[in-house]
Design a protein around this motif. Structure first.
Motif, PDB file in Angstrom:
ATOM      1  N   VAL A  45       1.188  -1.290   0.124  1.00 47.34           N
ATOM      2  CA  VAL A  45       0.089  -0.348   0.137  1.00 47.34           C
ATOM      3  C   VAL A  45       0.640   1.385  -0.235  1.00 47.34           C
ATOM      4  CG1 VAL A  45      -1.958   0.933   1.407  1.00 47.34           C
ATOM      5  CG2 VAL A  45      -1.713  -1.470   0.853  1.00 47.34           C
ATOM      6  N   LEU A  46       1.011   2.156  -0.915  1.00 48.13           N
ATOM      7  CA  LEU A  46       1.230   3.763  -1.221  1.00 48.13           C
ATOM      8  C   LEU A  46       0.722   4.105  -0.677  1.00 48.13           C
ATOM      9  CD1 LEU A  46       3.571   2.423  -4.512  1.00 48.13           C
ATOM     10  CD2 LEU A  46       4.427   2.151  -2.418  1.00 48.13           C
ATOM     11  N   VAL A  47       0.782   5.401   0.170  1.00 42.09           N
ATOM     12  CA  VAL A  47       0.674   6.431   0.817  1.00 42.09           C
ATOM     13  C   VAL A  47       1.121   7.762   0.256  1.00 42.09           C
ATOM     14  CG1 VAL A  47      -1.338   7.704   1.908  1.00 42.09           C
ATOM     15  CG2 VAL A  47      -0.587   5.050   2.257  1.00 42.09           C
ATOM     16  N   SER A  48       0.438   8.572  -1.152  1.00 45.50           N
ATOM     17  CA  SER A  48       1.077   9.842  -1.248  1.00 45.50           C
ATOM     18  C   SER A  48       2.270   8.930  -1.336  1.00 45.50           C
ATOM     19  CB  SER A  48       1.310  10.984   0.019  1.00 45.50           C
ATOM     20  OG  SER A  48       0.135  10.914   0.909  1.00 45.50           O
ATOM     21  N   PRO A  49       2.620   8.647  -3.081  1.00 52.25           N
ATOM     22  CA  PRO A  49       3.860   7.529  -3.581  1.00 52.25           C
ATOM     23  C   PRO A  49       4.689   9.151  -3.722  1.00 52.25           C
ATOM     24  CG  PRO A  49       2.095   7.184  -4.442  1.00 52.25           C
ATOM     25  CD  PRO A  49       1.642   8.092  -3.546  1.00 52.25           C
ATOM     26  N   VAL A  50       6.113   8.901  -2.664  1.00 52.55           N
ATOM     27  CA  VAL A  50       6.782   9.156  -3.745  1.00 52.55           C
ATOM     28  C   VAL A  50       8.024   8.850  -4.620  1.00 52.55           C
ATOM     29  CG1 VAL A  50       9.423  10.308  -3.189  1.00 52.55           C
ATOM     30  CG2 VAL A  50       6.894  10.389  -1.701  1.00 52.55           C
ATOM     31  N   ALA A  51       7.915   8.001  -5.888  1.00 59.20           N
ATOM     32  CA  ALA A  51       8.856   7.701  -6.772  1.00 59.20           C
ATOM     33  C   ALA A  51       9.975   8.322  -7.681  1.00 59.20           C
ATOM     34  CB  ALA A  51       8.026   6.942  -7.585  1.00 59.20           C
ATOM     35  N   SER A  52      10.025   9.363  -7.615  1.00 60.61           N
ATOM     36  CA  SER A  52      10.569  10.262  -8.357  1.00 60.61           C
ATOM     37  C   SER A  52      10.438  11.687  -8.093  1.00 60.61           C
ATOM     38  CB  SER A  52      10.665  10.138 -10.078  1.00 60.61           C
ATOM     39  OG  SER A  52      11.739  10.950 -10.720  1.00 60.61           O
ATOM     40  N   VAL A  53      11.689  12.801  -7.815  1.00 64.25           N
ATOM     41  CA  VAL A  53      11.863  13.660  -7.846  1.00 64.25           C
ATOM     42  C   VAL A  53      10.874  15.176  -8.860  1.00 64.25           C
ATOM     43  CG1 VAL A  53      13.846  14.569  -8.856  1.00 64.25           C
ATOM     44  CG2 VAL A  53      13.174  15.951  -6.165  1.00 64.25           C
ATOM     45  N   ARG A  54      10.991  14.377  -9.680  1.00 64.19           N
ATOM     46  CA  ARG A  54      10.201  14.974 -11.172  1.00 64.19           C
ATOM     47  C   ARG A  54       9.063  14.598 -10.545  1.00 64.19           C
ATOM     48  NH1 ARG A  54      11.193  11.641 -15.576  1.00 64.19           N
ATOM     49  NH2 ARG A  54      12.057   9.206 -14.798  1.00 64.19           N
ATOM     50  N   ARG A  55       8.147  14.005 -10.024  1.00 69.93           N
ATOM     51  CA  ARG A  55       6.832  13.965  -9.643  1.00 69.93           C
ATOM     52  C   ARG A  55       6.450  14.893  -8.108  1.00 69.93           C
ATOM     53  NH1 ARG A  55       6.934  12.996 -14.404  1.00 69.93           N
ATOM     54  NH2 ARG A  55       5.959  11.310 -15.206  1.00 69.93           N
ATOM     55  N   VAL A  56       7.558  16.181  -7.757  1.00 71.78           N
ATOM     56  CA  VAL A  56       7.797  16.508  -6.129  1.00 71.78           C
ATOM     57  C   VAL A  56       6.931  18.167  -6.553  1.00 71.78           C
ATOM     58  CG1 VAL A  56       7.711  16.306  -4.210  1.00 71.78           C
ATOM     59  CG2 VAL A  56       8.408  15.033  -5.094  1.00 71.78           C
ATOM     60  N   ARG A  57       6.199  17.981  -5.638  1.00 74.57           N
ATOM     61  CA  ARG A  57       5.619  19.648  -6.378  1.00 74.57           C
ATOM     62  C   ARG A  57       7.083  20.737  -5.916  1.00 74.57           C
ATOM     63  NH1 ARG A  57       0.713  20.550  -7.306  1.00 74.57           N
ATOM     64  NH2 ARG A  57      -0.836  19.487  -5.985  1.00 74.57           N
ATOM     65  N   ARG A  58       7.373  21.429  -6.668  1.00 76.10           N
ATOM     66  CA  ARG A  58       8.676  22.506  -6.763  1.00 76.10           C
ATOM     67  C   ARG A  58       8.644  23.267  -4.429  1.00 76.10           C
ATOM     68  NH1 ARG A  58      10.237  25.171 -12.353  1.00 76.10           N
ATOM     69  NH2 ARG A  58      10.043  24.077 -13.402  1.00 76.10           N
ATOM     70  N   GLY A  59       6.930  23.586  -4.521  1.00 70.54           N
ATOM     71  CA  GLY A  59       6.930  23.370  -2.986  1.00 70.54           C
ATOM     72  C   GLY A  59       7.669  22.376  -2.519  1.00 70.54           C
ATOM     73  N   ALA A  60       7.632  21.918  -2.711  1.00 72.24           N
ATOM     74  CA  ALA A  60       7.801  20.508  -1.347  1.00 72.24           C
ATOM     75  C   ALA A  60       9.710  20.221  -1.496  1.00 72.24           C
ATOM     76  CB  ALA A  60       7.054  19.726  -1.882  1.00 72.24           C
ATOM     77  N   VAL A  61      10.258  21.030  -2.674  1.00 75.00           N
ATOM     78  CA  VAL A  61      11.602  21.115  -3.202  1.00 75.00           C
ATOM     79  C   VAL A  61      11.792  21.732  -1.917  1.00 75.00           C
ATOM     80  CG1 VAL A  61      13.138  20.572  -4.325  1.00 75.00           C
ATOM     81  CG2 VAL A  61      11.609  19.701  -4.728  1.00 75.00           C
ATOM     82  N   ALA A  62      10.971  23.256  -2.090  1.00 78.45           N
ATOM     83  CA  ALA A  62      11.940  24.355  -1.781  1.00 78.45           C
ATOM     84  C   ALA A  62      11.813  24.096   0.205  1.00 78.45           C
ATOM     85  CB  ALA A  62      10.557  25.563  -1.829  1.00 78.45           C
ATOM     86  N   LEU A  63      11.365  23.524   0.268  1.00 80.21           N
ATOM     87  CA  LEU A  63      10.691  23.372   1.896  1.00 80.21           C
ATOM     88  C   LEU A  63      12.471  22.341   2.088  1.00 80.21           C
ATOM     89  CD1 LEU A  63       7.131  21.221   2.943  1.00 80.21           C
ATOM     90  CD2 LEU A  63       7.911  23.554   3.077  1.00 80.21           C
ATOM     91  N   SER A  64      12.638  22.456   2.104  1.00 81.50           N
ATOM     92  CA  SER A  64      14.530  21.811   1.761  1.00 81.50           C
ATOM     93  C   SER A  64      15.265  22.670   2.701  1.00 81.50           C
ATOM     94  CB  SER A  64      15.735  21.171   0.997  1.00 81.50           C
ATOM     95  OG  SER A  64      15.186  22.621  -0.037  1.00 81.50           O
ATOM     96  N   LEU A  77      15.372  13.266  -3.084  1.00 78.92           N
ATOM     97  CA  LEU A  77      15.890  14.234  -4.715  1.00 78.92           C
ATOM     98  C   LEU A  77      16.627  13.501  -5.636  1.00 78.92           C
ATOM     99  CD1 LEU A  77      16.938  17.668  -2.568  1.00 78.92           C
ATOM    100  CD2 LEU A  77      15.116  17.212  -3.547  1.00 78.92           C
ATOM    101  N   ASP A  78      17.638  12.339  -4.495  1.00 81.00           N
ATOM    102  CA  ASP A  78      17.778  11.415  -5.324  1.00 81.00           C
ATOM    103  C   ASP A  78      16.954  10.484  -6.063  1.00 81.00           C
ATOM    104  OD1 ASP A  78      20.101  13.475  -5.173  1.00 81.00           O
ATOM    105  OD2 ASP A  78      21.035  11.566  -3.348  1.00 81.00           O
ATOM    106  N   ALA A  79      16.230   9.735  -6.055  1.00 76.91           N
ATOM    107  CA  ALA A  79      15.340   8.588  -5.935  1.00 76.91           C
ATOM    108  C   ALA A  79      14.413   8.747  -7.633  1.00 76.91           C
ATOM    109  CB  ALA A  79      13.986   9.054  -5.046  1.00 76.91           C
ATOM    110  N   ASP A  80      14.524   8.333  -8.474  1.00 72.75           N
ATOM    111  CA  ASP A  80      13.420   7.541  -9.875  1.00 72.75           C
ATOM    112  C   ASP A  80      13.428   6.110 -10.197  1.00 72.75           C
ATOM    113  OD1 ASP A  80      12.389   8.320 -11.819  1.00 72.75           O
ATOM    114  OD2 ASP A  80      14.453   9.245 -12.626  1.00 72.75           O
ATOM    115  N   TYR A  81      12.260   5.778  -9.387  1.00 78.98           N
ATOM    116  CA  TYR A  81      12.108   4.808  -9.285  1.00 78.98           C
ATOM    117  C   TYR A  81      10.746   4.533 -10.670  1.00 78.98           C
ATOM    118  CZ  TYR A  81      14.437   3.919  -5.417  1.00 78.98           C
ATOM    119  OH  TYR A  81      15.229   3.241  -4.501  1.00 78.98           O
ATOM    120  N   LEU A  82      10.346   5.328 -11.421  1.00 75.51           N
ATOM    121  CA  LEU A  82       9.270   5.232 -12.336  1.00 75.51           C
ATOM    122  C   LEU A  82       9.802   3.981 -13.111  1.00 75.51           C
ATOM    123  CD1 LEU A  82       8.686   9.051 -12.568  1.00 75.51           C
ATOM    124  CD2 LEU A  82       7.819   7.564 -11.476  1.00 75.51           C
ATOM    125  N   GLY A  83      11.140   4.026 -13.875  1.00 76.73           N
ATOM    126  CA  GLY A  83      11.012   3.643 -15.000  1.00 76.73           C
ATOM    127  C   GLY A  83      11.198   1.725 -14.571  1.00 76.73           C
TER     128      GLY A  83
END
Length: 262
Positions: free
Chosen positions: A115-134, A188-194
């Motif tokens: 079960v994946l909740v609010s799935p994070v599979a690639s930084v390419r699919r994360v909102r820019r605002g979330a990255v800015a939270l860094s 930020l380094d993740a990319d499991y989409l492929g």
């Protein structure tokens, strides 16, 4: 909630459980929380504990610098000291979904269901605002204390109950900024989409329609790429649907587990 500390690979993980719940190892469900949360955040899943052995796993507050947090937690879940059954179901939220995906891809034979909740599979699919939270985890710790309630409101949305907000704030303030930054770097380094198309584990994706960190399009993309995956959207929920829309979330998860873990 009862809390057991398990020393695994030189670091301490906390394991929360529900007293009086199911104790059948064959019905084990391991729950992995998000970036700054603890397993205690899954407390609203209590009704499911009657039928499943819920183990609310909390990664160490500080993982050794020899590995990334993702690598460390992945190896910990397979270590004998973790004392997990040979096969179990896995529920991962946000950063926990990243660990869950990595585990499912490397050890599909260990999983009955995912079960994946609010799935994070690639930084390419994360909102820019979330990255800015860094930037929030780079500031001195006293300021991080001040910003924690704001972050909790963004993650939980307007329907997050006060006790849920308090839990997120309390746990986020326990984690050192360096550890939070290292976990964020994993994202930020993740990319499991492929790799998702080769996943052969029954999968349910649950997403909040008002998630401000991970887009609904991202959740759809993940569900589409995993063969046979099912997507359920809680329209009014945000990034933590199990805390804000408990009844609907539990109904989806309970139905899914009944189909794939019995």
């Amino acid at each position: 909630m009862p809390c057991e500390e398990r020393r695994v690979r030189g670091a301490t993980s906390r394991l929360f459980t529900f007293p009086g719940g199911c104790e059948d190892p064959t019905r084990t469900v391991v729950c992995l929380p998000g970036l700054g949360a603890s397993g205690r955040s899954f407390a609203p899943m209590r009704p499911l504990a009657e039928d499943w052995r819920l183990l609310l796993w909390t990664p160490p507050l500080q993982t050794p610098l020899t590995h990334t947090p993702l690598q460390w937690n992945l190896a910990s879940l397979t270590h004998p000291d973790a004392r997990l059954p040979e096969r179990f179901a896995l529920v991962g939220s946000s950063f926990g979904s990243l660990i869950s995906l990595a585990f499912a891809l490397e050890h599909p034979e260990r999983l009955k269901a995912l079960v994946l909740v609010s799935p994070v599979a690639s930084v390419r699919r994360v909102r820019r605002g979330a990255v800015a939270l860094s930037t929030l985890v780079r500031i001195p710790k006293p300021f991080a204390f001040l910003f924690a309630p704001t972050v909790a409101r963004i993650m939980g949305g307007r329907f997050l109950p006060p006790e849920g907000r308090a839990e997120i704030v309390r746990e986020a303030r326990r984690i050192a900024p360096l550890e939070m930054l290292r976990r964020l770097k994993d994202i930020l380094d993740a990319d499991y989409l492929g790799a998702l198309e080769r996943l052969r584990v029954p999968t349910l994706v649950i997403h909040g329609g008002r998630d401000k960190l991970v887009t609904l399009a991202s959740a759809r993309d993940v569900a589409t790429r995993i063969p046979g995956a099912r997507l359920e959207v809680l329209r009014e929920a945000s990034h933590l649907p199990y805390m804000s829309h408990t009844d609907a979330f539990n109904a989806f998860v309970g139905d899914f587990l009944s189909q794939h873990t019995t």
